[in-house]
Write an enzyme that holds these catalytic residues in place. Structure first.
Site: not given
Ligand SMILES: *Cc1c(COP(=O)(O)O)cnc(C)c1O
Length: 829
Positions: A724, A499
């Site tokens: 700036y 993701k």
């Molecule tokens: C993003 C996510 C993970 C992964 O978590 P990490 O801490 O990056 O390993 C696992 N489960 C769900 C539901 C997530 O949204």
């Protein structure tokens, strides 16, 4: 060399089932690399993480008929039913592979160089090859094939044409060198620098050094750095009684004494090394200045002189020595092309590896696979033989267009039987041609020597990128994956989270790599991310974590599996599926055990959930899961235990209501390491895959490095201000460099005004004044640098966690904050 299957059976002492005749030319340990099924012998290797026996069925289907196995029953299948195959049964397939290589090695009475050490093995091997190959045919390990599996595969390449073999041996724990020695049986040994790599498995430097020296047992001569006391001491104690050629920069009586190393006066840009070898003075020039290259050149020079290279030839060849490029780079090319750039020395073995790499990267748009190849020099084979072999590989690996560059290829054009082919004497002629201008929407593998102008060719084919790039190391992704896999039982499945564009690293390329390593599921946040993966050839199962109600049709069309977290979402999904006449669409049920974000209540909702799922046939629960709120910290252990208890109870009830298996999962990256006992049927790996261990913010293997370059430098006097709002007040006369990266690229404004720094030539350069939208200013007063020099924002040498700590946030936010306009460059060693 070709062996009959009978002979191999005898050599490895196997029990053979089947009596089909076969001639074996190829050893296969990775089913993905299959090229010549009839002539391949597959070794079903077992490791902690994988079992090669699983691939036999597929290989059989693809035409392989010769297998070395440890067992005859594989996942309910009986191998003896393959009546036209030869099944060789051995107690250990790895030992059998090593035995076979050993027996093959016994056939050769030629000099064999064995190289070991902690650093520089591959460089010494490659350079020695470059120094020797003009006068003899050298067979060497491909790339850095130096492991328990890589060494036998390398030694197997020895053939009648070989005049000398050069192989590297790498070990990571005590006891491994004996078997490598038996396979290589070096007559000449080279110990490169010792370093402190792999220290963790050895009690002391002496132990590590002594273990490495086992390689040289029985060698006629060894080369080593006699200025290193540990090395000298261990050699003395090892009882080694052959010739010793120590090189030294301190001791004039050393067999290879390096009298001086300095920038050359007559040949600007080259380093001049003056030496005395067995009483004879010599000089060579090297096109590198760094210490590692100089050290490596000394080892090579000593060995080359010993092997009969004259001082004059050594100097000429050293001046032309090429850097060892170990990376296969994937870049966006012009006109919709993807470029795979492999500037590694051209030879048939590395060509095969690169073609294999190209072939494995799925491409759904059915784009043409094109090879641009330069002449392969010093192969030891006749041109005709060589290019026939090249042609064979190209045919097997699905090359649809062949572009040959160089006089030899022009001469052997008839060897190439691919219909779409073209030949040019050099890169220049190619660039002027129709063919060059016709390249579009192709996957192009560029494999050629610098001598043919491939550097410039790559540049012309590349899409011009902004000076700021994110370099993504795909090998590191795999190493991190394997790190987490080592906590899992072999049967536990894995979802990899890609993701947020794979936490900023680029979802498509990362997903291709993961698919290649057989992870069970990929997960993205929204349907569009899933569509992008599908359009780029990802066929793995994909979970959509936040399915939008407007995207159900897209999910059905692209075979994406939604998470279901509420009754409202579930009803809408069922309705949409029924409208399409769909039944049994797999979904993933989320339970809320304490995050209070999304999910069904595992106590209150579960009965109704079961009832509603049972009433319909449009969707079917494929898995059920929940998410820990604090698996990365001991502080929440009691809460995590309670979450697990609730999940266990709720998910068990769901499972009990259905006869098919529903996968249960709760561990994320931190959970895998912190609570391996809670891995259940599957785990979800996120941040850890990208190289950050969430338990302690330790860097595992760096995946992403954000880099830019110095645009301009200014001398700015004391009391002037920078940027700036005059916030960068100078307290001394300063040198200020401007770099083309700003908050619009993801460089958070709170890092400015001295709060954080970047690295210029390895030194810390603090940000001065406010970070602008597209540019930032840094203080380089104390740093030796110039315009055009590279700047590291975070990555290999500056952990991303340094930035996230300054920002009082988590590394996730910094990684995912890198903006889309920053181009990504992928590579693999
Ligand atoms: C993003 C996510 C993970 C992964 O978590 P990490 O801490 O990056 O390993 C696992 N489960 C769900 C539901 C997530 O949204």
């Amino acid at each position: 060399m070709i062996y009959s299957i009978e002979k191999i059976t005898t050599l490895i002492g196997a029990r053979r089932i089947g009596n089909t005749d076969a001639q074996i030319g190829w050893l296969l340990t990775d089913s993905r690399s299959l090229c010549f099924p009839e002539e391949s012998l597959f070794f079903a290797l077992q490791s902690q993480r994988n079992d090669g026996h699983r691939y036999i069925k597929d290989l059989y289907r693809r035409g392989v008929r010769n297998f070395v196995v440890e067992k005859l029953q594989v996942e309910g299948e009986d191998l003896t039913t393959y009546t036209d195959a030869n099944i060789l049964i051995v107690p250990s397939t790895l030992s059998a592979l090593q035995r076979l290589a050993e027996r093959h090695r016994d056939e050769f009475n030629i000099p064999i160089v064995g190289i070991t050490g902690s650093n520089g093995k591959t460089m010494v091997k490659e350079w020695l090859y470059q120094l020797l190959s003009p006068q003899m045919t050298v067979t060497r390990s491909p790339r850095s094939y130096n492991s328990q599996i890589g060494v036998p595969l390398s030694v197997w390449l020895l053939s009648e044409q070989t005049d000398i073999g050069v192989f590297e041996a790498g070990i990571s724990q005590p006891g491994e060198m004996e078997s490598l020695r038996d396979i290589i049986q070096p007559t000449i040994g080279i110990l490169t620098s010792l370093g402190d790599a792999h220290q963790e498995n050895f009690r002391s430097m002496d132990e590590k050094c002594t273990e490495k020296l086992h390689l040289f047992h029985g060698a006629k001569v060894i080369f080593y750095n006699s200025d290193d006391n540990t090395v000298s001491r261990c050699i003395r104690r090892s009882g080694y009684d052959g010739e010793k050629i120590g090189w030294s920069r301190e001791n004039e009586s050393a067999p290879f004494y390096v009298a001086s190393v300095k920038p050359s006066n007559e040949k600007p840009g080259l380093t001049e090394v003056a030496y005395i070898y067995k009483g004879e003075r010599g000089i060579y020039h090297l096109p590198f200045i760094d210490e590692a290259s100089v050290e490596c050149s000394i080892a090579c020079a000593a060995a080359a002189r010993y092997l009969g290279v004259t001082n004059e030839d050594l100097d000429l060849r050293m001046q032309a020595i090429e850097p060892v490029a170990m990376r296969l780079e994937v870049k966006e090319g012009r006109h919709g092309c993807t470029l795979i750039n492999d500037s590694y020395n051209s030879d048939v073995n590395s060509l095969d590896i690169a073609l294999d790499f190209m072939n494995r990267r799925p491409d759904h748009q059915g784009r043409k696979r094109t090879l641009i190849l330069s002449d392969i020099q010093q192969s030891g084979k006749s041109d005709f033989e060589l290019y026939n072999e090249v042609n064979n590989l190209c045919q097997q690996r699905g090359v649809a267009r062949f572009i040959g560059i160089g006089p030899m290829l022009m001469k052997c054009a008839d060897c190439i039987t691919i219909a779409d082919k073209a030949f040019f004497t050099d890169a220049n002629q190619f660039v002027q041609s129709e063919t060059f201008h016709s390249l579009h929407d192709e996957v192009i593998l560029l494999k050629g020597a610098r001598a043919f102008g491939f550097d410039q060719l790559t540049e012309l084919l590349e899409q011009k990128v902004h000076e700021t790039i994110l370099e993504v190391n795909l090998n590191a992704v795999v190493e991190n994956l394997n790190y987490y896999r080592s906590f899992l039982k072999p049967e536990t499945k894995l979802v990899c989270m890609v993701k947020a564009d794979a936490y900023g690293a680029g979802a498509v390329e990362v997903a291709k790599t993961l698919q290649d390593h057989c992870v069970d599921y990929l997960a993205v946040a929204v349907a569009d991310e899933g569509v992008t993966l599908r359009r780029n050839g990802i066929t793995q199962n994909i979970i959509i974590m936040n399915p939008e109600m407007t995207a159900f049709k897209t999910m059905f069309d692209y075979d994406l599996e939604p998470e279901v977290y509420s009754f409202r979402l579930m009803d809408a999904l069922i309705h949409a599926a029924e409208k399409e006449g769909i039944t049994g669409w797999p979904v993933h049920i989320k339970l809320d055990t304490g995050m209070h974000r999304l999910g069904f209540d595992p106590e209150k909702d579960i009965e109704e959930l079961i009832a509603r799922l049972k009433q319909q046939s449009a969707i079917i629960p494929r898995s059920v899961f929940s998410h820990f709120v604090g698996s990365d910290s001991d502080d929440f252990d009691a809460f995590s235990a309670e979450q697990f208890r609730k999940f266990d109870a709720g998910s068990s009830k769901l499972q009990a209501a259905f006869s098919h298996k529903i996968l249960r999962h709760i561990d994320n990256s931190a959970g895998i390491e912190h609570f391996p006992e809670r891995q259940l049927d599957m785990c979800r790996l996120g941040l850890g895959l990208y190289g950050i261990d969430p338990l302690d913010n330790r860097i595992l293997h760096t995946v992403s490095t954000l880099k830019t370059t110095i645009l301009q430098m200014h001398h700015v006097p004391k009391d002037e201000t920078v940027g700036y709002s005059r916030r960068g007040i100078l307290e001394r006369d300063s040198i200020i460099a401007a770099i083309p990266i700003g908050y619009a690229d993801g460089l958070n404004r709170h890092l400015g005004r001295g709060a954080c720094y970047c690295l210029v030539n390895g030194q810390k350069a603090p940000y001065v004044g406010n970070i602008c939208m597209d540019v930032a200013m840094i203080d380089v007063t104390d740093i030796d640098c110039k315009e055009g020099d590279s700047v590291e924002i975070f990555g290999e040498h500056l952990p991303v966690t340094v930035l996230s700590d300054v920002l009082d946030t988590i590394p996730y936010e910094v990684l995912t904050g890198v903006s889309n306009r920053v181009k990504k460059v992928y590579f693999q060693d």
